[in-house]
Design a protein around this motif. Structure first.
Motif, PDB file in Angstrom:
ATOM      1  N   ARG A   1     -55.442 -37.506  47.916  1.00  0.00           N
ATOM      2  CA  ARG A   1     -54.923 -37.193  46.574  1.00  0.00           C
ATOM      3  C   ARG A   1     -54.335 -38.409  45.874  1.00  0.00           C
ATOM      4  N   PHE A   2     -53.698 -39.287  46.633  1.00  0.00           N
ATOM      5  CA  PHE A   2     -52.983 -40.396  46.004  1.00  0.00           C
ATOM      6  C   PHE A   2     -53.537 -41.764  46.384  1.00  0.00           C
ATOM      7  N   GLY A   3     -54.622 -41.785  47.122  1.00  0.00           N
ATOM      8  CA  GLY A   3     -55.254 -43.043  47.492  1.00  0.00           C
ATOM      9  C   GLY A   3     -56.118 -43.573  46.362  1.00  0.00           C
ATOM     10  N   ASP A   4     -56.724 -44.713  46.589  1.00  0.00           N
ATOM     11  CA  ASP A   4     -57.536 -45.372  45.571  1.00  0.00           C
ATOM     12  C   ASP A   4     -58.911 -44.736  45.399  1.00  0.00           C
ATOM     13  N   GLU A   5     -59.430 -44.138  46.433  1.00  0.00           N
ATOM     14  CA  GLU A   5     -60.782 -43.592  46.393  1.00  0.00           C
ATOM     15  C   GLU A   5     -60.792 -42.172  45.827  1.00  0.00           C
ATOM     16  N   GLN A   6     -61.601 -41.935  44.813  1.00  0.00           N
ATOM     17  CA  GLN A   6     -61.745 -40.607  44.229  1.00  0.00           C
ATOM     18  C   GLN A   6     -62.699 -39.771  45.077  1.00  0.00           C
ATOM     19  N   ARG A   7     -62.346 -38.531  45.330  1.00  0.00           N
ATOM     20  CA  ARG A   7     -63.198 -37.624  46.103  1.00  0.00           C
ATOM     21  C   ARG A   7     -63.324 -36.304  45.368  1.00  0.00           C
ATOM     22  N   SER A   8     -64.460 -35.669  45.550  1.00  0.00           N
ATOM     23  CA  SER A   8     -64.668 -34.345  44.949  1.00  0.00           C
ATOM     24  C   SER A   8     -63.889 -33.306  45.762  1.00  0.00           C
ATOM     25  N   GLU A   9     -63.636 -32.169  45.132  1.00  0.00           N
ATOM     26  CA  GLU A   9     -62.949 -31.089  45.837  1.00  0.00           C
ATOM     27  C   GLU A   9     -63.772 -30.613  47.031  1.00  0.00           C
ATOM     28  N   ASP A  10     -65.093 -30.575  46.882  1.00  0.00           N
ATOM     29  CA  ASP A  10     -65.949 -30.168  47.998  1.00  0.00           C
ATOM     30  C   ASP A  10     -65.795 -31.119  49.176  1.00  0.00           C
ATOM     31  N   SER A  11     -65.726 -32.406  48.891  1.00  0.00           N
ATOM     32  CA  SER A  11     -65.545 -33.406  49.944  1.00  0.00           C
ATOM     33  C   SER A  11     -64.192 -33.231  50.632  1.00  0.00           C
ATOM     34  N   ILE A  12     -63.173 -32.944  49.840  1.00  0.00           N
ATOM     35  CA  ILE A  12     -61.831 -32.743  50.395  1.00  0.00           C
ATOM     36  C   ILE A  12     -61.816 -31.491  51.277  1.00  0.00           C
ATOM     37  N   LEU A  13     -62.440 -30.420  50.815  1.00  0.00           N
ATOM     38  CA  LEU A  13     -62.502 -29.195  51.612  1.00  0.00           C
ATOM     39  C   LEU A  13     -63.274 -29.413  52.906  1.00  0.00           C
ATOM     40  N   ASP A  14     -64.332 -30.209  52.847  1.00  0.00           N
ATOM     41  CA  ASP A  14     -65.081 -30.543  54.062  1.00  0.00           C
ATOM     42  C   ASP A  14     -64.186 -31.285  55.055  1.00  0.00           C
ATOM     43  N   GLY A  15     -63.387 -32.204  54.552  1.00  0.00           N
ATOM     44  CA  GLY A  15     -62.460 -32.939  55.412  1.00  0.00           C
ATOM     45  C   GLY A  15     -61.417 -32.023  56.030  1.00  0.00           C
ATOM     46  N   LEU A  16     -60.904 -31.089  55.243  1.00  0.00           N
ATOM     47  CA  LEU A  16     -59.918 -30.135  55.756  1.00  0.00           C
ATOM     48  C   LEU A  16     -60.532 -29.226  56.817  1.00  0.00           C
ATOM     49  N   ALA A  17     -61.799 -28.880  56.635  1.00  0.00           N
ATOM     50  CA  ALA A  17     -62.484 -28.010  57.598  1.00  0.00           C
ATOM     51  C   ALA A  17     -62.602 -28.672  58.967  1.00  0.00           C
TER      52      ALA A  17
END
Length: 69
Positions: A25-41
């Motif tokens: 959320r606060f890092g330099d790299e932008q990620r899509s919500e789908d990518s974030i959800l994949d990481g959480l999974a």
């Protein structure tokens, strides 16, 4: 709110989710919500349960910004 997150996710999972979400959320790299959800999974069985951690991070950021003014 931290204790609610720990109750929902468990202490270790909360720690890992908190760290991951803070980075994405606060890092330099932008990620899509789908990518974030994949990481959480990869961390928890139900990524939707991590919304409360997002709320916690948002509140912490707001408090940080307010402290600067």
């Amino acid at each position: 709110m931290t204790s609610e997150c720990e109750k929902l996710l468990g202490r270790e999972a909360f720690r890992r989710v908190y760290s991951y979400l803070k980075q994405v959320r606060f890092g330099d790299e932008q990620r899509s919500e789908d990518s974030i959800l994949d990481g959480l999974a990869k961390i928890v069985d139900k990524p939707g349960d991590c919304f409360i951690v997002d709320q916690l991070l948002f509140m912490e950021k707001q408090a940080e910004i307010a402290a600067m003014t």
